[in-house]
Design an enzyme around this catalytic site. Structure first.
Site, PDB file in Angstrom:
ATOM      1  N   PRO A   7       1.912  12.018   5.809  1.00  0.00           N
ATOM      2  CA  PRO A   7       0.602  12.347   5.239  1.00  0.00           C
ATOM      3  C   PRO A   7       0.409  13.741   5.024  1.00  0.00           C
ATOM      4  O   PRO A   7      -0.420  14.186   3.951  1.00  0.00           O
ATOM      5  CB  PRO A   7      -0.275  12.183   6.436  1.00  0.00           C
ATOM      6  CG  PRO A   7       0.242  11.195   7.513  1.00  0.00           C
ATOM      7  CD  PRO A   7       1.850  11.487   7.318  1.00  0.00           C
ATOM      8  N   GLU A  53       3.736   8.269  16.662  1.00  0.00           N
ATOM      9  CA  GLU A  53       3.001   9.606  16.107  1.00  0.00           C
ATOM     10  C   GLU A  53       3.456  10.502  15.061  1.00  0.00           C
ATOM     11  O   GLU A  53       2.796  11.187  14.465  1.00  0.00           O
ATOM     12  CB  GLU A  53       2.691  10.368  17.553  1.00  0.00           C
ATOM     13  CG  GLU A  53       1.814  11.603  17.550  1.00  0.00           C
ATOM     14  CD  GLU A  53       0.686  11.175  16.998  1.00  0.00           C
ATOM     15  OE1 GLU A  53      -0.153  10.154  17.440  1.00  0.00           O
ATOM     16  OE2 GLU A  53      -0.216  12.042  16.484  1.00  0.00           O
ATOM     17  N   ARG A 107       9.940   0.199 -12.214  1.00  0.00           N
ATOM     18  CA  ARG A 107       9.206  -0.451 -13.103  1.00  0.00           C
ATOM     19  C   ARG A 107       9.362   0.769 -14.548  1.00  0.00           C
ATOM     20  O   ARG A 107       9.285   0.283 -15.643  1.00  0.00           O
ATOM     21  CB  ARG A 107       7.825  -0.718 -13.122  1.00  0.00           C
ATOM     22  CG  ARG A 107       6.869   0.273 -13.003  1.00  0.00           C
ATOM     23  CD  ARG A 107       5.663  -0.132 -12.580  1.00  0.00           C
ATOM     24  NE  ARG A 107       4.912  -1.210 -13.537  1.00  0.00           N
ATOM     25  CZ  ARG A 107       4.190  -0.676 -14.528  1.00  0.00           C
ATOM     26  NH1 ARG A 107       4.190   0.986 -14.505  1.00  0.00           N
ATOM     27  NH2 ARG A 107       3.590  -1.176 -15.442  1.00  0.00           N
ATOM     28  N   ASP A 112       0.311   3.087 -19.976  1.00  0.00           N
ATOM     29  CA  ASP A 112      -0.362   2.773 -18.700  1.00  0.00           C
ATOM     30  C   ASP A 112      -1.344   3.883 -18.352  1.00  0.00           C
ATOM     31  O   ASP A 112      -0.943   5.075 -18.892  1.00  0.00           O
ATOM     32  CB  ASP A 112       0.680   2.783 -17.724  1.00  0.00           C
ATOM     33  CG  ASP A 112       1.218   1.269 -17.464  1.00  0.00           C
ATOM     34  OD1 ASP A 112       0.579   0.340 -18.135  1.00  0.00           O
ATOM     35  OD2 ASP A 112       2.081   0.955 -16.679  1.00  0.00           O
TER      36      ASP A 112
HETATM   37  C1  LIG Z   1       0.724   7.020  12.278  1.00  0.00           C
HETATM   38  S1  LIG Z   1       1.565   7.916  10.907  1.00  0.00           S
HETATM   39  C2  LIG Z   1       1.739   9.417  11.938  1.00  0.00           C
HETATM   40  C3  LIG Z   1       0.589  10.412  11.458  1.00  0.00           C
HETATM   41  C4  LIG Z   1       0.868  11.630  12.062  1.00  0.00           C
HETATM   42  N1  LIG Z   1       0.313  11.786  13.277  1.00  0.00           N
HETATM   43  C5  LIG Z   1      -0.083  12.668  11.119  1.00  0.00           C
HETATM   44  O1  LIG Z   1      -1.256  13.052  11.551  1.00  0.00           O
HETATM   45  O2  LIG Z   1       0.421  13.122  10.100  1.00  0.00           O
HETATM   46  C6  LIG Z   1       3.283   7.064  11.294  1.00  0.00           C
HETATM   47  C7  LIG Z   1       4.020   7.584   9.966  1.00  0.00           C
HETATM   48  O3  LIG Z   1       3.290   6.434   8.788  1.00  0.00           O
HETATM   49  C8  LIG Z   1       3.853   7.197   7.817  1.00  0.00           C
HETATM   50  N2  LIG Z   1       2.418   7.488   7.087  1.00  0.00           N
HETATM   51  C9  LIG Z   1       1.361   7.391   7.263  1.00  0.00           C
HETATM   52  N3  LIG Z   1       0.503   7.652   6.394  1.00  0.00           N
HETATM   53  C10 LIG Z   1       1.182   8.048   5.486  1.00  0.00           C
HETATM   54  C11 LIG Z   1       0.953   8.401   4.028  1.00  0.00           C
HETATM   55  N4  LIG Z   1      -0.390   8.623   3.734  1.00  0.00           N
HETATM   56  N5  LIG Z   1       1.914   8.690   3.072  1.00  0.00           N
HETATM   57  C12 LIG Z   1       3.181   8.449   3.528  1.00  0.00           C
HETATM   58  N6  LIG Z   1       3.512   8.069   4.709  1.00  0.00           N
HETATM   59  C13 LIG Z   1       2.617   7.978   5.614  1.00  0.00           C
HETATM   60  C14 LIG Z   1       4.713   8.442   7.976  1.00  0.00           C
HETATM   61  O4  LIG Z   1       6.181   7.955   7.987  1.00  0.00           O
HETATM   62  C15 LIG Z   1       4.230   8.603   9.676  1.00  0.00           C
HETATM   63  O5  LIG Z   1       5.336   9.467  10.068  1.00  0.00           O
END
Ligand SMILES: C[S@@+](CC[C@H](N)C(=O)[O-])C[C@H]1O[C@@H](n2cnc3c(N)ncnc32)[C@H](O)[C@@H]1O
Length: 224
Positions: free
Chosen positions: A86, A113, A150, A164
């Site tokens: 994120p 996490e 794509r 697009d």
């Molecule tokens: C539950 S999330 C962990 C979030 C982390 N504790 C934080 O607050 O940034 C678990 C995994 O989901 C993926 N993930 C979650 N949200 C994402 C997003 N918005 N974009 C890309 N990957 C995401 C990532 O690989 C992350 O390590």
């Protein structure tokens, strides 16, 4: 293009990668997908891939060894290695266009996490698909795969994606098909006129109007 997914849930990819345009792209030999379950690279008695965070706190953290070993197995030195998280760079159409020219892409998908910080060193890019938190990176990497594949030449017709939304810097204009009238809603006359210049002008104006109403930030971005 070769796309690799490092994941604890390879089965999540099955339906998406074996359907529609992503499947057709593979059948045409334009892309090759490979999932690697990094649990198989855990190299400990219980195939453990996560552990408690040093310093305490909630949740489990992905250990570095399984991810590093899976990367050793792929053994690529010219790949774009995308760590799903994120806090990464926000994925958008411009980024998709950039990635569609790569030869090798690796997605590292977190779960739980988060990652042991040392895993970040493997990445060329840290990428987020938006300001919300998913359970894991799998759905994010699938959405990105769809947007990237794509755009690979030969997957779909160039004309199908060059107008697009976002590719033009604006949102797309409205579309209509038959019937000419449905429940009192009529197709705009200009689209039935056969005058291609007028149709192009109408589409441009509608595109601009829609962008102004819904995403004025895109127009501001173009002006920079
Ligand atoms: C539950 S999330 C962990 C979030 C982390 N504790 C934080 O607050 O940034 C678990 C995994 O989901 C993926 N993930 C979650 N949200 C994402 C997003 N918005 N974009 C890309 N990957 C995401 C990532 O690989 C992350 O390590």
């Amino acid at each position: 293009m070769n796309i690799y997914y490092l994941t604890l849930f390879p089965e999540m990819y099955e339906g998406i990668l074996s359907s529609s345009i992503l499947k057709r792209a593979e059948d045409k030999g334009l892309v090759n997908y490979q999932t690697l379950n990094f649990r198989e690279y855990a190299n400990n008695k219980h195939n453990q891939v996560d552990d408690y965070p040093y310093g305490g706190g909630a949740g489990m953290v992905l250990k570095p060894e399984p991810v590093y070993r899976a990367m050793d197995e792929i053994d690529l030195d010219n790949a774009r290695v995308l760590l799903m998280c994120p806090s990464g760079r926000r994925f958008d159409q411009t980024f998709a266009e950039e990635l569609s020219t790569e030869e090798n892409i690796v997605f590292i998908n977190g779960h739980y996490e988060g990652y042991d910080e040392r895993i970040r060193k493997l990445a060329t890019d840290e990428v987020s698909i938006g300001d919300y938190v998913l359970t894991g990176g799998e759905i994010a990497s699938m959405a990105m795969t769809d947007a990237i594949v794509r755009l690979i030449p030969g997957v779909i017709q160039k004309e199908s994606h060059e107008n697009d939304s976002f590719s033009t810097g604006m949102l797309e204009h409205p579309h209509y098909t038959r019937p000419r009238e449905y429940r009192g809603m009529k197709v705009p006359d200009v689209l039935l006129s056969g005058d291609h210049k007028k149709i192009e002008e109408w589409r441009y104006e509608e595109s601009l109007k829609r962008t102004r109403e819904r995403r004025p930030d895109l127009l501001e971005e173009n002006e920079k």
